[in-house]
Enzyme design. Structure first.
Site, short mmCIF file in Angstrom:
data_model
loop_
_atom_site.label_atom_id
_atom_site.label_comp_id
_atom_site.label_asym_id
_atom_site.label_seq_id
_atom_site.Cartn_x
_atom_site.Cartn_y
_atom_site.Cartn_z
N ILE A 116 51.53 31.92 38.95
CA ILE A 116 50.67 31.09 38.12
C ILE A 116 49.24 31.62 38.11
O ILE A 116 48.77 32.17 39.11
CB ILE A 116 50.73 29.60 38.54
CG1 ILE A 116 50.16 29.38 39.94
CG2 ILE A 116 52.15 29.07 38.44
CD1 ILE A 116 50.03 27.92 40.32
N CYS A 117 48.57 31.45 37.01
CA CYS A 117 47.20 31.93 36.84
C CYS A 117 46.23 30.94 37.47
O CYS A 117 46.12 29.80 37.03
CB CYS A 117 46.88 32.11 35.36
SG CYS A 117 45.18 32.63 35.07
N LEU A 118 45.53 31.38 38.51
CA LEU A 118 44.55 30.54 39.18
C LEU A 118 43.18 31.22 39.24
O LEU A 118 42.27 30.75 39.91
CB LEU A 118 45.02 30.24 40.62
CG LEU A 118 46.32 29.46 40.74
CD1 LEU A 118 46.75 29.39 42.19
CD2 LEU A 118 46.15 28.07 40.18
#
Length: 171
Positions: A115-117
């Site tokens: 996931i893009c964090l």
């Protein structure tokens, strides 16, 4: 950036003290104990608030984590496998949380279902080394990501609800 409910939830998660990663021998064992204590407290807090949304376990060394997370949308439970490895530079570097079955289904995800964090979570993590740990990554990383992305994926028909399979055969 962080809503009041998240701030309250976050304030109840113990901060960690030991700055150690997987290559740091006995210090890593101390850090791992702190990680487990924080995770246990976070899960207890979530259950008390009727907001239980994940289960995690790790390999013996505490370097590979895996489990399930779920999101309730319109009274339906959507469940996903979750996994991540602890980077060798941990806790300076945050873990990259992955939901492999969603790989390629949203732009806010990297290869392998990570996931893009980058924009929101990683700067916050960097300011809080070594106090933040896995429980904080779940609370400030995966939780908000699920809350934003899963309803959108459902609305677009990319994710659909799966009924649990019956364990017995129909006669």
């Amino acid at each position: 950036m962080v809503d009041e409910a998240t701030k309250l939830s976050l304030a109840k998660i113990p901060l960690l003290k030991t700055k150690a990663g997987p290559r740091d021998g006995e210090q890593w064992i101390s850090r791992l104990k702190e990680e487990y204590q924080a995770l246990i407290k976070y899960v207890q807090n979530n259950k008390e608030a009727d907001n239980d949304w994940f289960r995690l376990e790790s390999n013996k060394e505490g370097t590979r984590w895996f489990g399930k997370c779920w999101y309730i949308h319109e009274l339906l439970k959507y469940e996903f496998d979750v996994e991540f490895d602890i980077p060798v530079t941990y806790p300076t570097t945050s873990p990259e949380i992955a939901l492999p079955e969603l790989d390629g289904k949203t732009a806010k995800m990297y290869r392998g279902g990570k996931i893009c964090l980058t924009d929101h979570f990683k700067p916050l993590w960097a300011r809080n080394v070594p106090k933040f740990g896995i429980a904080h990554a779940m609370a400030l990383g995966l939780g908000p990501w699920l809350a934003v992305e899963i309803p959108d994926l459902i609305q677009r028909g990319v994710v659909t609800h799966q009924e649990k399979k019956d364990s017995g055969a129909a006669s």
